[in-house]
Structure formats: C-alpha cells, structure tokens
Design an enzyme around this catalytic site. Sequence first.
Site, PDB file in Angstrom:
ATOM      1  N   CYS A  92       0.779  -1.165  -0.088  1.00  0.00           N
ATOM      2  CA  CYS A  92      -0.034   0.030   0.076  1.00  0.00           C
ATOM      3  C   CYS A  92       0.841   1.361  -0.009  1.00  0.00           C
ATOM      4  O   CYS A  92       0.278   2.335  -0.154  1.00  0.00           O
ATOM      5  CB  CYS A  92      -0.812   0.037   1.304  1.00  0.00           C
ATOM      6  SG  CYS A  92      -0.050   0.293   2.731  1.00  0.00           S
ATOM      7  N   GLN A  93       2.078   1.062   0.304  1.00  0.00           N
ATOM      8  CA  GLN A  93       2.973   2.228   0.408  1.00  0.00           C
ATOM      9  C   GLN A  93       2.784   3.381  -0.898  1.00  0.00           C
ATOM     10  O   GLN A  93       2.747   4.548  -0.693  1.00  0.00           O
ATOM     11  CB  GLN A  93       4.391   2.113   0.445  1.00  0.00           C
ATOM     12  CG  GLN A  93       4.523   1.289   1.731  1.00  0.00           C
ATOM     13  CD  GLN A  93       4.658  -0.127   1.718  1.00  0.00           C
ATOM     14  OE1 GLN A  93       3.933  -0.916   0.843  1.00  0.00           O
ATOM     15  NE2 GLN A  93       5.020  -0.993   2.664  1.00  0.00           N
TER      16      GLN A  93
END
EC number: 2.1.1.37
Length: 438
Positions: A92-93
Amino acid sequence: MSELRQECQEVGTCVELFAGGGGLAMAVHTAGFRPLLVNEYAKRACESLRINPPDPNRPDERWPLVPGDVRDVDYGKHITGEVDVLAGGPPCQPFSLGGAHKGVEDERNMFPEMFRAIRELSPKAVICENVRGLLRPSFKPYFKYILNEMRLPFEKRSEEASWEDHNEILEKLIANEDVEPSKRYFVREMEVNAADYGVPQIRNRVIIVAFRADLNVNWGAFMPKETHSEESMIHSMREGGSYWTERHKEVPPEVRKRVIANLPKLNYEDPKVKQKLTLTPWRTLRDAIVGIDENEGRPLPYVTAEAVKNKFEIGGIRDHIGWPGARTYAGHTPNVLDRPAKTVKAGVHGVPGGESVMQLDDVDFVNDGGGTGYRYMTVREAARVMTFPDHVVLDGPRGEKMRQLGNAVPVKLGAVFSQAVAEALKSVGALKDPEKRK
C-alpha cells in the site's frame, strides 16, 4: 462464540499473495478455503508464516509458502488444480499517506501482479484489500483503471501502451460487452472502517471483491453490512450502561466518571442515530486487552513500570513485553482505552500520531521516558487490536513485529468478507460439497 473459533470445514481452495504476517490468509482459511500457495517477500514475515500453522489444532501442517518476489512466482509449477479464491493486499505504500505518494509510478505498485495471477489462475473470486488513499483525487483515475483491469484481466496491456491508453480500450470493451463471461469479472469496491465490523480499531480501507461473470453471482445479496456502531458504543457507556456493568466492572469509579463526562451527546430522535443504535457497540482498546473473540476470557496481565523499564515479558505471554521511551506531544497523542484504537501502522518509534502509545487509567504511572500516565503498547496488545489470536507468534525484533501488524489485514475484517464470498459462491453451486472434497 467467535467465527474464528469454529472448526474450519473445507469448501474450496485459495491462493494468497502479499501475505505478510498472515492476517488475510488466516481469514480466508477460516472461511474454509484450503491454501494452495502463499507468497510473501519480506524475510521476517515469511518466518512468521513458517512458524505458525494455518490451524492451531493441526500443528504439523504449514502454509504452502513460496517466498520471494511475486514477479518470479511460476503458478503452473506449484498449482495444478482449480483455484476458487485469489486473495491479497498489494503493497500500500505507493498510495498511502505515509508513503512517497508516487502511486502508479512507484516500483512497489504490485497491482499488475494481481492481474497476472488472475489471468493465469482464473479464480472464481478475488478479494483485495488496500488503503483508502487509493480514493484520493490524485489517484482516483488510476483506481478506476485498476477496477477496469480486474473486470477484464485477460485483455493484457502491451508494453508500449500507457495505462491511460489501455484504459480506453478496456472501457470500450466493457461498454459493448464484447468479452465472453468466463473472461470477465463482476467487480465491486467498498470503503470500510474495520471498527464497523467488530475490529477494536479505526482502520479505513478499500475492499475490492470480484466474481467471474460466468458464475452469475449476486454479490449484493451477500455483501457484508456494518454490524457495530459508534452511537451504540456511546450509549453503552452512559452511567449504568452495559459497557461498565457487563465487561468492565473493575474500572475505577473516577475513570468511569471521566469517560462518561467526555462522551458526546446523541440525538435520540434522529432516524440515523436510531438505526445505528440497533447495531452492536464498537469495540474498544480496553475490550481488546480484556479479550474478545478468539481471546475471550483471557485478559492480558497489567504492564508495570518496572516491566516497561526493563523490557520484561509479562505473565509468560509471548510478545507481551514492556517497552521504554514513550513520548506524547502536540500531534502525537496516545490511544485512549475506551475508544477503538487508532490505525495500527507499520512502525514502532516515531509513528505519526502516536499510534503505538496508549493512555492509562493510572495517571501517576511513570514510564521510562519520564512521562506520566501513558506507555507504549506491547506487541501483543497491538496484535489483539488487529484481532490476531494469541497463539500467533510473529518473528523478529519489536520493530519488525509491529511492521508486520501494521501491514496486515485485521483477521476479523478479512473473515467477514471471506465468509461472505464463500456464501455467495455456494449460492450458485460454485463450491463443491465439503464431503466430496475429502
């Protein structure tokens, strides 16, 4: 009794990508899907998967782990049978507020690998979890493209085409319904707060569920509805309310009085409030520490100032270890016990917002950092906030364990959607009779 305690009856098979410490993998397995392949890149997370069996009642079994870069996974080498569910939360970064905000341009964007897995495995259903940052205005066009690629995963993007060009092709095909049902997926995205489904944590996420179009699944009939509400929690905390009389009788009177004094008012005449009051109260950090679901009836022992100073393990419970150095300051405020915890994030010190710190009932508690009335949460407390059963042991030092928890899907949230997917597939006869699978 919690759904996580029920003995799992096999109904199908699954493949799990980006498994991390195993939150979503445990949830899908709980819904009855036998894992055929589990992939994870991070070494510590891989070790956590190795040391924790999918079913604690069968300690000799292990996850079918294929460690390493998902781009190197050869599905044909490991899987010969039918895959019912493909699950995973691509890193998700790229889309997180805590990341570099590069989105599609970030090399950590692994959605293309989810699409490759769909093409090669042709699963009946897909469950994908990610951060709410995907819905931010700057990423929303690419999020729409993600959904379109999931709808038509077999329409592979050429190497020279931009994602915008490919999206135009996909939208034309979708509008004209030119692709046969077995090569298309019905896709639904849902913005959820984990607290609304019984997780003792405010965690806003996007869940994407897809079904192969030829199955004719009516997902609307099975899509999980919110079961818990803030309004019901507030009502239960009024003087004499069930929160104090049923679960937390031992809370000191002065603490109870302070909590009640700070409760927001409810408009009991508002139809929306009335509807919310029919739901179960949100669960709180205090609930998690006392024990819920899988951990019901097993309160975590009190963490003393001495344990914090000397990093003692408390009560012989793995990962329930005091940790020194907690700080609070403007913009870095602690969790409070009588609310759901803040979002567990992938960090240990310096996490923005104070997500790893908790306010205590004892305002005179002195931690090793010199502050009073608060301390760092133990890893086990954070694991409970993520609804991980206590038998799950994470590998690595504290920072690595907290990182695995912060990157995970809360087990209970994953279980809610996994079980709904199982019921939806059963409704159209897409899952075989469990007796025939033996």
